[in-house]
Write a protein that holds these residues in place. Structure first.
Motif, PDB file in Angstrom:
ATOM      1  N   UNK A   1      18.530 -45.865  13.358  1.00 30.80           N
ATOM      2  CA  UNK A   1      19.463 -44.965  12.852  1.00 30.80           C
ATOM      3  C   UNK A   1      20.999 -45.054  13.647  1.00 30.80           C
ATOM      4  N   UNK A   2      21.281 -46.245  14.129  1.00 34.84           N
ATOM      5  CA  UNK A   2      22.412 -46.701  14.806  1.00 34.84           C
ATOM      6  C   UNK A   2      23.787 -46.473  13.633  1.00 34.84           C
ATOM      7  N   UNK A   3      24.685 -46.081  14.229  1.00 31.60           N
ATOM      8  CA  UNK A   3      26.111 -45.869  13.350  1.00 31.60           C
ATOM      9  C   UNK A   3      27.088 -46.402  14.154  1.00 31.60           C
TER      10      UNK A   3
ATOM     11  N   UNK B   1      21.830 -37.909   9.336  1.00 33.87           N
ATOM     12  CA  UNK B   1      21.773 -38.016   8.011  1.00 33.87           C
ATOM     13  C   UNK B   1      22.928 -38.974   7.500  1.00 33.87           C
ATOM     14  N   UNK B   2      22.473 -40.204   7.171  1.00 33.99           N
ATOM     15  CA  UNK B   2      23.554 -41.257   6.995  1.00 33.99           C
ATOM     16  C   UNK B   2      23.437 -41.599   5.345  1.00 33.99           C
ATOM     17  N   UNK B   3      23.150 -40.679   4.467  1.00 32.70           N
ATOM     18  CA  UNK B   3      23.183 -41.003   3.096  1.00 32.70           C
ATOM     19  C   UNK B   3      24.078 -39.919   2.512  1.00 32.70           C
TER      20      UNK B   3
ATOM     21  N   UNK C   1      18.736 -40.524   4.958  1.00 31.33           N
ATOM     22  CA  UNK C   1      18.576 -39.244   5.911  1.00 31.33           C
ATOM     23  C   UNK C   1      17.488 -39.647   6.810  1.00 31.33           C
ATOM     24  N   UNK C   2      17.740 -39.903   8.034  1.00 34.15           N
ATOM     25  CA  UNK C   2      16.807 -40.002   9.035  1.00 34.15           C
ATOM     26  C   UNK C   2      16.297 -38.848   9.801  1.00 34.15           C
ATOM     27  N   UNK C   3      17.381 -37.844   9.520  1.00 31.31           N
ATOM     28  CA  UNK C   3      16.952 -36.540  10.181  1.00 31.31           C
ATOM     29  C   UNK C   3      15.867 -35.818   9.279  1.00 31.31           C
ATOM     30  N   UNK C   4      15.600 -36.240   7.974  1.00 34.78           N
ATOM     31  CA  UNK C   4      14.523 -35.515   7.350  1.00 34.78           C
ATOM     32  C   UNK C   4      12.976 -35.796   7.734  1.00 34.78           C
ATOM     33  N   UNK C   5      13.206 -36.676   8.596  1.00 32.28           N
ATOM     34  CA  UNK C   5      11.690 -37.077   9.280  1.00 32.28           C
ATOM     35  C   UNK C   5      11.771 -36.898  10.530  1.00 32.28           C
ATOM     36  N   UNK C   6      12.840 -37.069  11.296  1.00 32.75           N
ATOM     37  CA  UNK C   6      13.190 -36.757  12.637  1.00 32.75           C
ATOM     38  C   UNK C   6      14.158 -36.024  12.796  1.00 32.75           C
TER      39      UNK C   6
END
Length: 399
Positions: free
Chosen positions: A146-148, A230-232, A220-225
């Motif tokens: 999930x890097x940004x 959320x990068x979407x 959206x990485x936060x939806x699972x973790x």
């Protein structure tokens, strides 16, 4: 951060001098470290007194602050060890930086010389680097896809991101052995170069605004973790090229909110990996634009691509004066970190203390200037030791 003067490589001079004063109970263990500051030829004669230099013991991370006297010299009594020194200073309205590593104090007093480098700030700066990942809570394990990074327009006018590139330097990690000298006039880019698409005015970034780039999945990485992000989001960009990097675990298809014109271009891929390699604990990140040619034209010139000594990997020889901004990240779990970025671009470093803890690296805000000018102004002294701090959670994390 473009360089205005010719860069003189830092010199390290070791010599034995006089003993410390009688009566010092630690005289047998401590020695005098003297660091003399040296201005570039075009700036000789400026006052070098009162300049703060941060000196770090590489073994334990302990830092000392020394102030230069009227001769431009800092003097400290230190234990035997290997030290690094950095500074960022404004002298007569001019900005200077310096970095010196490998200062060895070993049973004798030590004299070292730090050559100051003159530089200026750029319109676009790196605001945040999130690379260390987080925990998968409530599930078990670690998550690091999930890097940004975030870029920031630090000016009072609109800038255009079209043709702006970013890449990382070899070696990937700060504690790895290096074949390169950071005092060289080029930076060795590894793995791939990513570039903003556009025709010159397609990617405007307004004054004080940010551009988020998802290194891996723009989902959206936060939806699972929940500890992730959320990068979407419609304004976000993404590094995505399934032809060159087909590993969907790292590079899933962008989310439904990502615009097609926000997918970054790959100028050139040098490695063979099926996923883009971005260090989890210590990337050396630079942003840049080519000068006098396109980046595609530049990488098509054979002498600009060289073989890494002792390896099958190739690197791009990026001219340092093309670099707009750069941030050196050190691994907080290691004591043998080494500089990769030239001191004129980043005279210091920021440390990521640990991975998989949601921690991120943030540039400090100049509160006074931001209030006066009416938009967010970030501190930019070309020294990450001064400009950055470790934040306990990602700025994009939504509680």
């Amino acid at each position: 951060m473009r360089i205005l003067t010719y860069i003189i490589p830092a010199l390290l001079l070791l010599s034995s001098c006089i003993d410390l004063e009688n009566g010092n109970p630690y005289a047998e263990d401590m020695h005098r470290l003297s660091i003399s500051l040296q201005l570039p030829p075009d700036y000789q004669g400026l006052d070098l007194s009162g300049i703060n230099v941060e000196i770090r013991d590489n073994a334990n991370g302990v830092t000392y602050n020394g102030i230069s006297d009227n001769t431009g010299t800092i003097r400290l009594d230190v234990l035997n060890g290997v030290y690094s020194a950095t500074l960022a200073a404004t002298i007569s309205y001019e900005q200077f930086n310096a970095s010196l590593s490998g200062i060895i104090v070993d049973g004798t007093d030590c004299n070292a010389v730090m050559n100051l480098l003159h530089s200026r700030t750029g319109d676009i700066v790196i605001k945040e680097i999130y690379c260390g990942g987080c925990l998968k809570l409530p599930a078990q394990g670690n998550y690091n896809t999930d890097s940004y990074i975030i870029l920031h327009n630090n000016t009072d006018h609109t800038v255009y991101l079209d043709s702006l590139c970013f890449a990382t330097l070899d070696p990937y990690n700060s504690n790895a052995s290096s074949q390169w000298n950071p005092d060289d006039d080029f930076s060795p880019l590894i793995q791939a170069v990513w570039q903003f698409p556009g025709n010159g005015t397609s990617q405007p970034l307004e004054s004080g605004r940010d551009a988020v780039i998802s290194i891996y999945g723009a989902i959206d990485h936060s939806s699972q973790y929940p500890l992730s992000v959320n990068l979407n989001k419609p304004d976000y960009y993404v590094c995505y090229n399934p032809g060159l990097f087909p590993n969907t675990s790292y590079h899933p298809a962008p989310g439904n909110n990502i615009r097609q014109d926000h997918i970054m271009d790959v100028v050139m891929k040098m490695g063979k990996a099926n996923a883009y390699t971005f260090s989890v604990n210590s990337p050396a990140l630079v942003i840049f634009k080519s000068v006098g040619c396109t980046m595609k034209e530049f990488v098509n010139v054979p002498e600009n691509i060289i073989q890494k000594p002792g390896s099958d990997d190739r690197i791009i020889r990026l001219p340092n004066d093309w670099i707009i901004d750069g941030v050196e990240v050190f691994n907080g779990q290691q004591t043998n970190n080494r500089k990769r970025i030239n001191a004129s671009v980043d005279a210091g470093y920021v440390t990521l203390s640990n991975v998989h803890e949601s921690k991120t690296l943030m540039r400090k805000v100049n509160e006074e200037r931001s209030e006066a000018l009416g938009y967010e102004v970030l501190i930019d002294t070309n020294n990450s030791s001064t400009d950055f701090y470790e934040r306990q959670s990602q700025s994009l994390h939504e509680d």
